[in-house]
Motif scaffolding. Structure first.
Motif, PDB file in Angstrom:
ATOM      1  N   VAL A  99       0.853  -1.185   0.000  1.00 17.19           N
ATOM      2  CA  VAL A  99       0.000   0.000   0.000  1.00 17.19           C
ATOM      3  C   VAL A  99       0.890   1.237   0.000  1.00 17.19           C
ATOM      4  CG1 VAL A  99      -1.892   1.201   1.163  1.00 17.19           C
ATOM      5  CG2 VAL A  99      -1.690  -1.288   1.375  1.00 17.19           C
ATOM      6  N   PHE A 100       0.560   2.172  -0.880  1.00 20.66           N
ATOM      7  CA  PHE A 100       1.235   3.471  -0.912  1.00 20.66           C
ATOM      8  C   PHE A 100       0.231   4.516  -0.434  1.00 20.66           C
ATOM      9  CE2 PHE A 100       3.399   1.029  -4.226  1.00 20.66           C
ATOM     10  CZ  PHE A 100       4.727   1.204  -3.854  1.00 20.66           C
ATOM     11  N   TYR A 101       0.633   5.276   0.594  1.00 22.10           N
ATOM     12  CA  TYR A 101      -0.198   6.356   1.122  1.00 22.10           C
ATOM     13  C   TYR A 101       0.400   7.689   0.700  1.00 22.10           C
ATOM     14  CZ  TYR A 101      -2.219   2.806   4.174  1.00 22.10           C
ATOM     15  OH  TYR A 101      -2.845   1.681   4.657  1.00 22.10           O
ATOM     16  N   SER A 102      -0.449   8.564   0.144  1.00 22.73           N
ATOM     17  CA  SER A 102      -0.033   9.911  -0.238  1.00 22.73           C
ATOM     18  C   SER A 102      -0.809  10.913   0.597  1.00 22.73           C
ATOM     19  CB  SER A 102      -0.335  10.169  -1.716  1.00 22.73           C
ATOM     20  OG  SER A 102       0.307   9.228  -2.526  1.00 22.73           O
ATOM     21  N   GLY A 103      -0.244  12.103   0.722  1.00 23.62           N
ATOM     22  CA  GLY A 103      -0.879  13.163   1.497  1.00 23.62           C
ATOM     23  C   GLY A 103       0.123  13.713   2.492  1.00 23.62           C
ATOM     24  N   ARG A 104      -0.379  14.108   3.644  1.00 23.97           N
ATOM     25  CA  ARG A 104       0.513  14.590   4.710  1.00 23.97           C
ATOM     26  C   ARG A 104       0.836  13.389   5.609  1.00 23.97           C
ATOM     27  NH1 ARG A 104      -0.455  17.809   9.667  1.00 23.97           N
ATOM     28  NH2 ARG A 104       1.574  18.713  10.140  1.00 23.97           N
ATOM     29  N   VAL A 105       1.702  12.524   5.088  1.00 21.23           N
ATOM     30  CA  VAL A 105       1.961  11.249   5.757  1.00 21.23           C
ATOM     31  C   VAL A 105       3.400  11.114   6.264  1.00 21.23           C
ATOM     32  CG1 VAL A 105       0.101  10.001   4.593  1.00 21.23           C
ATOM     33  CG2 VAL A 105       2.352  10.129   3.514  1.00 21.23           C
ATOM     34  N   GLN A 106       4.217  12.130   6.064  1.00 23.17           N
ATOM     35  CA  GLN A 106       5.570  12.113   6.623  1.00 23.17           C
ATOM     36  C   GLN A 106       5.709  13.271   7.610  1.00 23.17           C
ATOM     37  OE1 GLN A 106       8.850  11.678   3.900  1.00 23.17           O
ATOM     38  NE2 GLN A 106       7.881  10.014   2.799  1.00 23.17           N
ATOM     39  N   GLY A 107       6.445  13.007   8.686  1.00 23.34           N
ATOM     40  CA  GLY A 107       6.664  14.036   9.699  1.00 23.34           C
ATOM     41  C   GLY A 107       5.497  14.222  10.654  1.00 23.34           C
TER      42      GLY A 107
ATOM     43  N   ASN B  28       9.070   5.448   4.960  1.00 25.52           N
ATOM     44  CA  ASN B  28       8.933   6.674   4.184  1.00 25.52           C
ATOM     45  C   ASN B  28       9.642   6.496   2.856  1.00 25.52           C
ATOM     46  OD1 ASN B  28       7.550   8.075   6.171  1.00 25.52           O
ATOM     47  ND2 ASN B  28       9.359   9.083   6.979  1.00 25.52           N
ATOM     48  N   LEU B  29       9.095   7.099   1.810  1.00 24.81           N
ATOM     49  CA  LEU B  29       9.711   7.092   0.491  1.00 24.81           C
ATOM     50  C   LEU B  29      10.232   8.496   0.171  1.00 24.81           C
ATOM     51  CD1 LEU B  29       7.101   4.962  -1.485  1.00 24.81           C
ATOM     52  CD2 LEU B  29       9.297   4.215  -0.554  1.00 24.81           C
ATOM     53  N   PRO B  30      11.259   8.593  -0.668  1.00 25.73           N
ATOM     54  CA  PRO B  30      11.827   9.905  -1.002  1.00 25.73           C
ATOM     55  C   PRO B  30      10.833  10.861  -1.657  1.00 25.73           C
ATOM     56  CG  PRO B  30      13.271   8.133  -1.773  1.00 25.73           C
ATOM     57  CD  PRO B  30      12.011   7.495  -1.270  1.00 25.73           C
ATOM     58  N   ASP B  31       9.784  10.333  -2.292  1.00 28.49           N
ATOM     59  CA  ASP B  31       8.826  11.192  -2.985  1.00 28.49           C
ATOM     60  C   ASP B  31       7.712  11.722  -2.074  1.00 28.49           C
ATOM     61  OD1 ASP B  31       7.190   8.982  -2.614  1.00 28.49           O
ATOM     62  OD2 ASP B  31       6.943   8.546  -4.744  1.00 28.49           O
ATOM     63  N   GLY B  32       7.826  11.460  -0.759  1.00 28.48           N
ATOM     64  CA  GLY B  32       6.845  11.981   0.193  1.00 28.48           C
ATOM     65  C   GLY B  32       5.734  11.017   0.550  1.00 28.48           C
ATOM     66  N   ARG B  33       5.676   9.882  -0.128  1.00 25.35           N
ATOM     67  CA  ARG B  33       4.673   8.866   0.202  1.00 25.35           C
ATOM     68  C   ARG B  33       5.201   7.955   1.304  1.00 25.35           C
ATOM     69  NH1 ARG B  33       3.563   5.603  -4.997  1.00 25.35           N
ATOM     70  NH2 ARG B  33       5.826   5.722  -5.037  1.00 25.35           N
ATOM     71  N   VAL B  34       4.314   7.137   1.832  1.00 21.36           N
ATOM     72  CA  VAL B  34       4.672   6.073   2.774  1.00 21.36           C
ATOM     73  C   VAL B  34       4.274   4.756   2.127  1.00 21.36           C
ATOM     74  CG1 VAL B  34       4.132   5.017   5.000  1.00 21.36           C
ATOM     75  CG2 VAL B  34       4.487   7.482   4.849  1.00 21.36           C
TER      76      VAL B  34
ATOM     77  N   LYS C  84      -4.498  11.349   1.546  1.00 22.46           N
ATOM     78  CA  LYS C  84      -5.237  11.897   0.406  1.00 22.46           C
ATOM     79  C   LYS C  84      -5.482  10.838  -0.662  1.00 22.46           C
ATOM     80  CE  LYS C  84      -5.380  15.993   2.093  1.00 22.46           C
ATOM     81  NZ  LYS C  84      -6.296  15.984   3.200  1.00 22.46           N
ATOM     82  N   GLU C  85      -4.547   9.897  -0.799  1.00 25.58           N
ATOM     83  CA  GLU C  85      -4.668   8.880  -1.842  1.00 25.58           C
ATOM     84  C   GLU C  85      -4.051   7.578  -1.350  1.00 25.58           C
ATOM     85  OE1 GLU C  85      -2.988   8.315  -6.356  1.00 25.58           O
ATOM     86  OE2 GLU C  85      -3.520  10.334  -5.719  1.00 25.58           O
ATOM     87  N   VAL C  86      -4.684   6.465  -1.735  1.00 29.58           N
ATOM     88  CA  VAL C  86      -4.199   5.135  -1.373  1.00 29.58           C
ATOM     89  C   VAL C  86      -4.105   4.314  -2.649  1.00 29.58           C
ATOM     90  CG1 VAL C  86      -4.675   3.020  -0.083  1.00 29.58           C
ATOM     91  CG2 VAL C  86      -5.297   5.243   0.892  1.00 29.58           C
ATOM     92  N   GLU C  87      -2.926   3.726  -2.870  1.00 34.79           N
ATOM     93  CA  GLU C  87      -2.737   2.808  -3.997  1.00 34.79           C
ATOM     94  C   GLU C  87      -2.419   1.446  -3.403  1.00 34.79           C
ATOM     95  OE1 GLU C  87       0.652   1.862  -7.302  1.00 34.79           O
ATOM     96  OE2 GLU C  87       0.326   3.961  -6.786  1.00 34.79           O
ATOM     97  N   MET C  88      -3.217   0.421  -3.735  1.00 30.29           N
ATOM     98  CA  MET C  88      -3.061  -0.900  -3.126  1.00 30.29           C
ATOM     99  C   MET C  88      -2.832  -1.958  -4.200  1.00 30.29           C
ATOM    100  SD  MET C  88      -5.599  -2.636  -0.318  1.00 30.29           S
ATOM    101  CE  MET C  88      -5.878  -1.034   0.383  1.00 30.29           C
ATOM    102  N   ASN C  89      -1.860  -2.836  -3.940  1.00 32.55           N
ATOM    103  CA  ASN C  89      -1.533  -3.928  -4.856  1.00 32.55           C
ATOM    104  C   ASN C  89      -1.437  -5.224  -4.080  1.00 32.55           C
ATOM    105  OD1 ASN C  89      -0.891  -2.048  -7.116  1.00 32.55           O
ATOM    106  ND2 ASN C  89       0.808  -1.483  -5.795  1.00 32.55           N
ATOM    107  N   ASN C  90      -1.891  -6.324  -4.683  1.00 31.54           N
ATOM    108  CA  ASN C  90      -1.643  -7.649  -4.123  1.00 31.54           C
ATOM    109  C   ASN C  90      -0.222  -8.038  -4.499  1.00 31.54           C
ATOM    110  OD1 ASN C  90      -4.251  -8.120  -3.025  1.00 31.54           O
ATOM    111  ND2 ASN C  90      -4.999  -8.534  -5.081  1.00 31.54           N
ATOM    112  N   ILE C  91       0.506  -8.606  -3.546  1.00 30.55           N
ATOM    113  CA  ILE C  91       1.888  -9.014  -3.782  1.00 30.55           C
ATOM    114  C   ILE C  91       2.097 -10.432  -3.257  1.00 30.55           C
ATOM    115  CG2 ILE C  91       2.845  -6.667  -3.762  1.00 30.55           C
ATOM    116  CD1 ILE C  91       3.745  -7.184  -0.845  1.00 30.55           C
TER     117      ILE C  91
END
Length: 91
Positions: free
Chosen positions: A6-14, A36-42, A71-78
């Motif tokens: 799962v990738f979480y976007s928004g105000r998710v770091q700090g 945390n990812l360098p692009d600001g997502r978790v 703000k946004e959730v991207e989910m993948n089965n792995i």
């Protein structure tokens, strides 16, 4: 066994996001990690023997105080995670 990435976007770091996710995970039968990812997502990867348990864990994250920051959730089965014990925060 079921696993999701799962990738979480928004105000998710700090904002203590990873620590809150780890605390939520302690109430569920899940293993995995969050970082945390360098692009600001978790990014979160989690595995459970019970798909409903994993879904309930992910739903609790959305319904917690963190939900307002997401703000946004991207989910993948792995493929199931191997060699992972507990739920950890990855640097």
């Amino acid at each position: 066994m079921t696993s999701k990435q799962v990738f979480y976007s928004g105000r998710v770091q700090g904002v203590g996001f990873r620590y809150a996710v780890k605390r939520i995970a302690s109430g569920f039968e899940v293993t995995g990690w969050v970082k945390n990812l360098p692009d600001g997502r978790v990014e979160l990867q989690a595995t459970s023997y019970d798909e409903e348990e994993l879904d309930a864990f992910l739903e609790d994250i959305q319904n917690s105080s963190l939900g307002g920051n997401i703000k946004e959730v991207e989910m993948n089965n792995i493929a199931p995670l191997t060699g992972v014990r507990g739920f950890t925060i990855v640097s």
